[in-house]
Design a protein around this motif. Structure first.
Motif, PDB file in Angstrom:
ATOM      1  N   ASP A  26       0.858  -1.087   0.042  1.00 16.83           N
ATOM      2  CA  ASP A  26      -0.175   0.138   0.085  1.00 16.83           C
ATOM      3  C   ASP A  26       0.823   1.275  -0.017  1.00 16.83           C
ATOM      4  OD1 ASP A  26      -2.182  -1.553   0.197  1.00 16.83           O
ATOM      5  OD2 ASP A  26      -2.513  -1.495   2.295  1.00 16.83           O
ATOM      6  N   LEU A  27       2.093   1.128   0.326  1.00 16.63           N
ATOM      7  CA  LEU A  27       2.915   2.294   0.328  1.00 16.63           C
ATOM      8  C   LEU A  27       4.029   2.295  -0.937  1.00 16.63           C
ATOM      9  CD1 LEU A  27       3.784   2.253   4.072  1.00 16.63           C
ATOM     10  CD2 LEU A  27       2.239   3.616   3.024  1.00 16.63           C
ATOM     11  N   VAL A  28       4.211   3.625  -1.259  1.00 19.95           N
ATOM     12  CA  VAL A  28       5.253   3.614  -2.315  1.00 19.95           C
ATOM     13  C   VAL A  28       6.280   4.578  -1.884  1.00 19.95           C
ATOM     14  CG1 VAL A  28       3.602   3.543  -4.211  1.00 19.95           C
ATOM     15  CG2 VAL A  28       4.278   5.800  -3.110  1.00 19.95           C
ATOM     16  N   VAL A  29       7.419   4.470  -2.621  1.00 20.42           N
ATOM     17  CA  VAL A  29       8.630   5.161  -1.805  1.00 20.42           C
ATOM     18  C   VAL A  29       8.394   6.615  -1.939  1.00 20.42           C
ATOM     19  CG1 VAL A  29      11.092   5.804  -2.573  1.00 20.42           C
ATOM     20  CG2 VAL A  29      10.273   3.363  -2.746  1.00 20.42           C
ATOM     21  N   GLY A  30       8.728   7.258  -0.826  1.00 19.66           N
ATOM     22  CA  GLY A  30       8.480   8.547  -0.687  1.00 19.66           C
ATOM     23  C   GLY A  30       7.189   9.069  -0.068  1.00 19.66           C
ATOM     24  N   GLN A  31       6.451   8.091   0.158  1.00 19.91           N
ATOM     25  CA  GLN A  31       5.067   8.255   0.870  1.00 19.91           C
ATOM     26  C   GLN A  31       5.137   8.224   2.662  1.00 19.91           C
ATOM     27  OE1 GLN A  31       2.109   5.344  -0.362  1.00 19.91           O
ATOM     28  NE2 GLN A  31       0.355   6.623   0.768  1.00 19.91           N
ATOM     29  N   LEU A  32       4.495   9.177   3.033  1.00 17.19           N
ATOM     30  CA  LEU A  32       4.297   9.191   4.479  1.00 17.19           C
ATOM     31  C   LEU A  32       2.964   8.953   4.853  1.00 17.19           C
ATOM     32  CD1 LEU A  32       6.131  10.985   7.269  1.00 17.19           C
ATOM     33  CD2 LEU A  32       3.632  11.271   7.364  1.00 17.19           C
ATOM     34  N   VAL A  33       2.339   8.232   5.803  1.00 16.33           N
ATOM     35  CA  VAL A  33       1.134   7.731   6.433  1.00 16.33           C
ATOM     36  C   VAL A  33       0.836   8.067   7.823  1.00 16.33           C
ATOM     37  CG1 VAL A  33      -0.922   6.177   6.512  1.00 16.33           C
ATOM     38  CG2 VAL A  33       0.545   6.444   4.473  1.00 16.33           C
ATOM     39  N   ASN A  34      -0.036   8.751   8.295  1.00 18.29           N
ATOM     40  CA  ASN A  34      -0.306   8.672   9.496  1.00 18.29           C
ATOM     41  C   ASN A  34      -1.167   7.511  10.025  1.00 18.29           C
ATOM     42  OD1 ASN A  34       0.708  11.331  10.338  1.00 18.29           O
ATOM     43  ND2 ASN A  34      -1.085  12.244   8.964  1.00 18.29           N
ATOM     44  N   ALA A  35      -0.741   7.022  11.140  1.00 13.24           N
ATOM     45  CA  ALA A  35      -1.285   5.414  11.455  1.00 13.24           C
ATOM     46  C   ALA A  35      -1.349   5.409  12.911  1.00 13.24           C
ATOM     47  CB  ALA A  35      -0.324   4.394  11.011  1.00 13.24           C
ATOM     48  N   ALA A  36      -2.276   4.327  13.279  1.00 10.11           N
ATOM     49  CA  ALA A  36      -2.616   3.983  14.713  1.00 10.11           C
ATOM     50  C   ALA A  36      -2.586   2.622  14.903  1.00 10.11           C
ATOM     51  CB  ALA A  36      -3.890   4.818  15.036  1.00 10.11           C
ATOM     52  N   PRO A  37      -2.743   1.949  16.114  1.00 14.11           N
ATOM     53  CA  PRO A  37      -2.992   0.697  16.485  1.00 14.11           C
ATOM     54  C   PRO A  37      -4.319   0.258  16.148  1.00 14.11           C
ATOM     55  CG  PRO A  37      -2.734   1.986  18.467  1.00 14.11           C
ATOM     56  CD  PRO A  37      -2.621   2.825  17.400  1.00 14.11           C
ATOM     57  N   ALA A  38      -4.463  -0.991  15.822  1.00  9.14           N
ATOM     58  CA  ALA A  38      -5.937  -1.451  15.447  1.00  9.14           C
ATOM     59  C   ALA A  38      -6.536  -1.496  16.700  1.00  9.14           C
ATOM     60  CB  ALA A  38      -5.678  -2.813  14.540  1.00  9.14           C
TER      61      ALA A  38
END
Length: 342
Positions: free
Chosen positions: A203-215
């Motif tokens: 789901d992630l490409v180089v250069g991408q940043l995603v805000n995430a959390a624990p399930a």
């Protein structure tokens, strides 16, 4: 007389006003009657003593009255604990003030004096005179001589510090080990913090940043809104994908990333602001509050700004279904430094 002379003001010579001086001192009944003075002393001491009891009563009421007890006065209602605290502490301060006024009016020396003005810069003689006047005033106030007033006032003022100490309880329980841990644990999936969808490496490409959390954050939300906000504030993370050859991996973290995908705490180690301003060419992430800058390709080390610690890294792995999960909790506390932190 010319016409203009009629409008000239008359010259009036007046004698200067004489200095009236200080009126003769009138003695109070407490100045001439020792019994009246003793009676006034007992009145002042009684006020200070009652103030002490009221202050102690406030401390007792704080623990004895239920926090959610309600008093009803016709159409008016109010919290019983707050009302009793306000009344007791308010009356204690009132009695200390009234007692001090009574002390000054009835027992302290009330002779009027004249003090000539002096230059702004005082000489040593003037300083000595001020100290002597202070000592004289202390003696004339009766503070050192009237032990009953002195002791009762000291007791009342000292008791006022007790509610301040007792009310520290309202700051909440001590955090204990909560500052050291988050809800991340082995096997907890990493989800998008908006869509709550689990994330796969693809789901992630180089250069991408995603805000995430624990399930497991949603489970806490169903139980307690307060605990949910606390857990969310500490467990927020950022996922970033960098070309593997550009990553400088510290010793012991060789298996913490997945094909260039790294996970770091989203909480700035300076004062705890959330960060996500990412510059993909330099791999730097910037805190918007005070411009602390971290190099995500080099273990999130600080390259600029007031932050003193790198961003904590969360070790990742892939579960049987191909989703990103945590290997464990963070190996160090997240967020700003605190006294107990090593």
């Amino acid at each position: 007389m010319s016409t203009d002379d009629k409008f000239l003001p008359a010259t009036v010579v007046a004698d200067p006003i004489a200095d009236p001086g200080i009126e003769p001192h009138e003695h109070r009944i407490t100045d001439i009657d020792p019994k009246a003075a003793d009676r006034a002393e007992r009145q002042v001491a009684a006020m200070f003593g009652i103030a002490t009891l009221l202050t102690l009563g406030a401390c007792v009421a704080y623990f004895a009255i239920p926090r959610h007890a309600i008093l009803v006065f016709g159409p008016l209602t109010g919290n019983a604990n707050n009302l009793v605290l306000g009344l007791t502490l308010g009356l204690a301060l009132f009695l200390i003030g009234v007692g001090a006024i009574q002390w000054a009016k009835k027992l302290m020396v009330d002779n009027e004096i004249v003090e000539m003005r002096h230059p702004a810069s005082s000489s040593d003689e003037d300083k000595a005179a001020v100290i002597e006047a202070f000592q004289t005033g202390t003696a004339e106030s009766g503070f050192t001589r009237r032990k009953l007033i002195r002791r009762s006032l000291i007791g009342a003022m000292a008791a006022l510090g007790l509610p301040a100490i007792v009310l520290l309880r309202d700051l909440g329980p001590l955090p204990g080990r909560k500052l050291y841990t988050t809800i991340w644990a082995d096997g907890i999936r990493v989800v998008n913090d908006v869509t709550l969808r689990p994330i796969k490496p693809s789901d992630l490409v180089v250069g991408q940043l995603v805000n995430a959390a624990p399930a497991n954050l949603q489970e806490i939300q169903e139980e307690s809104a307060v605990e949910y906000q606390n857990a969310k504030a500490k467990a927020a993370v950022i996922l970033v994908r960098i070309e593997p050859e550009k990553i400088r991996v510290p010793a012991g973290r060789e298996n913490w990333g997945i094909d260039g995908i790294l996970c770091y705490s989203k909480i700035c180690t300076h004062v705890g602001c959330p960060i996500s301003l990412y510059e993909q060419q330099t791999h730097h992430v910037l805190c918007p509050c005070h411009q602390s800058t971290f190099d995500l390709a080099d273990a999130a080390k600080v390259v600029f700004g007031p932050a003193a610690r790198p961003l904590p890294q969360l070790p990742l792995r892939v579960d049987a279904d191909g989703y990103l999960v945590a290997q464990s909790d963070f190996t160090e506390p997240v967020g700003p430094s605190f006294f107990e932190r090593g």
